[in-house]
Design an enzyme around this catalytic site. Structure first.
Site: not given
Ligand SMILES: NC(=O)c1ccc[n+]([C@@H]2O[C@H](COP(=O)([O-])OP(=O)(O)OC[C@H]3O[C@@H](n4cnc5c(N)ncnc54)[C@H](O)[C@@H]3O)[C@@H](O)[C@H]2O)c1
Length: 468
Positions: A32, A172, A224, A231, A278, A429
């Site tokens: 994200i 999202r 959210k 889903r 998620c 699937r």
């Molecule tokens: N991946 C998805 O499809 C998606 C979709 C919607 C929402 N989200 C939400 O978005 C948020 C991030 O998800 P993501 O998929 O990007 O996670 P991710 O694991 O891909 O990335 C998170 C990053 O944050 C870094 N990190 C951890 N602690 C840190 C800190 N203190 N300071 C700086 N960086 C730090 C990690 O090293 C990692 O690279 C989560 O809450 C997730 O639920 C994810």
């Protein structure tokens, strides 16, 4: 803090955001935070993308995207390199003095579904240590209801000398379509007060072409979680229908296809389970918050349980098939096609294929896996193509509906499989048509398909050619 102080801080931040002069720090450069940073840089902001993972930052500095299959991501990174507006870093001092901090760190669940907010807390500590002026802090991470106006606002209020606006902009976007959805999808923004919501709206309007709805932080948090719960429950209904159809001896796929012709019915597709970061946690965040306040949402909890049980159902049906062919488990090979959590992505987080592979391995069979987009093996032997995975296999499982698998020649695949008896193609699937699979010489079964009858095994055509 006086009202005039709030007003002048608001006016300054609105101006620097409008003019793209605001310095933006994005904490977390994952699925994200990274694309979001690039879109903000493209909009004209100077963006520092901070991540504690220095290896990831090295890759980003070298111009390499951390995940594949995202249309437009490479182009955005190249453009950001050219413009110099995006700087990835793991040096915390580089985010000091930003006008805007966006937090996009993980918020996983721990065992029972409890949220793990430790990453969020440490990101907040860093923001607190970096603030040297009035600023806007946006939480993008998915959080339990009440977190933005509670934990986040409370921690930031400890910097009583600064005016810090706080908003939640839950992300999202879906892996596989990140740039398209970050840019075009409807957004909800929740401010802890009106000014915070307005500033966050201005920030996102700099690159978002979708509608933006501004509300309060709690509503945004619940929206959210409700979306993903919707889903998850719909998929659980599809999976429940699949189990009923299996028991009744009717094809769930056909039943759902016909039922969905009704104008007010839209059942999703059943499958071997729900994965990703998620859907596997958001319904539990919602349910936990509700239970803490005295209401047990039984439907949501049951739906989660049904979806989590699907890999076990698939493993049982596959092992039963192996036994029905009188092969010994220790000599049986199962080929699993796909380890990513869903088709078209390289992300294997929470993948039901992982649970399936582990169950098959503990059932004593050899498991070979192939995924064109993802190297996660979950303990299986990873192969370089689907035919290598299928070599000598008595069962091929379609675990992830990658578009690449739609192109597979099933006849060729069958020729690589075991030649000493029937071979099952287990369609986790519901991608393949039974007639085509059977014509290729497999026994066909899958989620929601009528249970295997012994007669299905008789006369299953056996291929003749083995790959060298
Ligand atoms: N991946 C998805 O499809 C998606 C979709 C919607 C929402 N989200 C939400 O978005 C948020 C991030 O998800 P993501 O998929 O990007 O996670 P991710 O694991 O891909 O990335 C998170 C990053 O944050 C870094 N990190 C951890 N602690 C840190 C800190 N203190 N300071 C700086 N960086 C730090 C990690 O090293 C990692 O690279 C989560 O809450 C997730 O639920 C994810």
């Amino acid at each position: 803090m006086t009202d005039s102080r709030t007003a002048s801080s608001f006016a300054r931040l609105l101006k620097v955001i409008n003019k793209r002069e605001a310095r933006v720090a994005v904490l977390g450069q994952g699925y994200i935070g990274f694309p979001l940073s690039l879109l903000l840089a493209k909009a004209g902001f100077r963006v520092v993308g901070y991540d504690i993972n220095s290896q990831l930052v090295q890759r980003l500095k070298a111009g390499l995207t951390p995940f594949s299959g995202e249309t437009g991501l490479d182009d955005l990174l190249m453009a950001a390199k050219r413009s110099g507006e995006y700087s990835p870093t793991s040096n915390a001092s580089e985010i000091r003095g930003s006008d805007v901090y966006v937090i996009a760190v993980p918020t996983p669940r721990i065992n029972g579904g409890e949220p793990d907010l430790s990453y969020l807390r440490s990101a907040l500590e860093l923001v607190k240590a970096s603030v040297d002026r009035d600023c806007l802090v946006v939480v993008e991470s998915t959080v339990p209801p009440g977190t933005t106006a509670g934990l986040v606002a409370r921690e930031l209020a400890k910097l009583s000398w600064a005016k810090i606006f706080v908003a939640h902009c839950p992300e999202r976007a879906m892996p596989g379509k990140l740039i398209e959805e970050l840019t075009h999808a409807h957004r909800v923004i929740g401010g802890v007060d009106e000014e915070s919501g307005r500033l966050a709206q201005e920030l996102y309007a700099s690159f978002s072409e979708g509608k933006i709805t501004v509300t309060d932080a709690l509503t945004a948090e619940v929206v959210k979680l409700v979306e993903n719960t919707y889903r998850d429950v719909n998929i659980a209904l599809a999976n429940e229908i699949a189990r009923i159809c299996s028991a009744l001896g009717v094809s769930a796929r056909r039943v759902i296809e016909i039922a969905n012709m009704h104008p007010r019915v839209a059942i999703l597709r059943p499958g071997i389970g729900v994965g990703g970061s998620c859907l596997t946690k958001d319904p539990l965040f919602l349910a936990n918050a509700s239970m803490e306040r005295g209401y047990v949402p039984e439907l949501i909890l049951r739906a989660r349980g049904i979806n989590e049980s699907m890999p076990e159902l698939a493993a049982r049906e596959i092992l039963d098939f192996i036994e029905s062919t009188e092969r010994s488990r220790s000599q049986a090979v199962v080929a699993v096609l796909g380890t990513a959590y869903k088709g078209g992505v390289s992300d294997a987080r929470g993948s039901p294929a992982g649970q399936l592979i582990r169950l098959l391995l503990s059932g004593g069979v050899e498991v070979r896996a192939y995924d064109p987009r993802c190297r996660e093996s979950f303990g299986a032997e990873m192969t370089n193509d689907p035919y290598e995975a299928a070599k000598g296999a008595c069962c091929v499982v379609l675990a992830t509906d990658h578009p690449e698998f739609y192109e597979l020649s099933l006849t060729s695949l069958r020729e690589y499989c075991a030649q000493d008896g029937p071979v099952l193609l287990y369609d986790g699937r519901l991608v393949f048509r039974r007639e085509i699979v059977e014509k290729a010489g497999f026994v066909y079964s899958g989620i929601g398909e009528p249970s295997l009858r012994p007669s299905a095994l008789i006369g299953a055509r056996v291929g003749t050619r083995q790959r060298a």
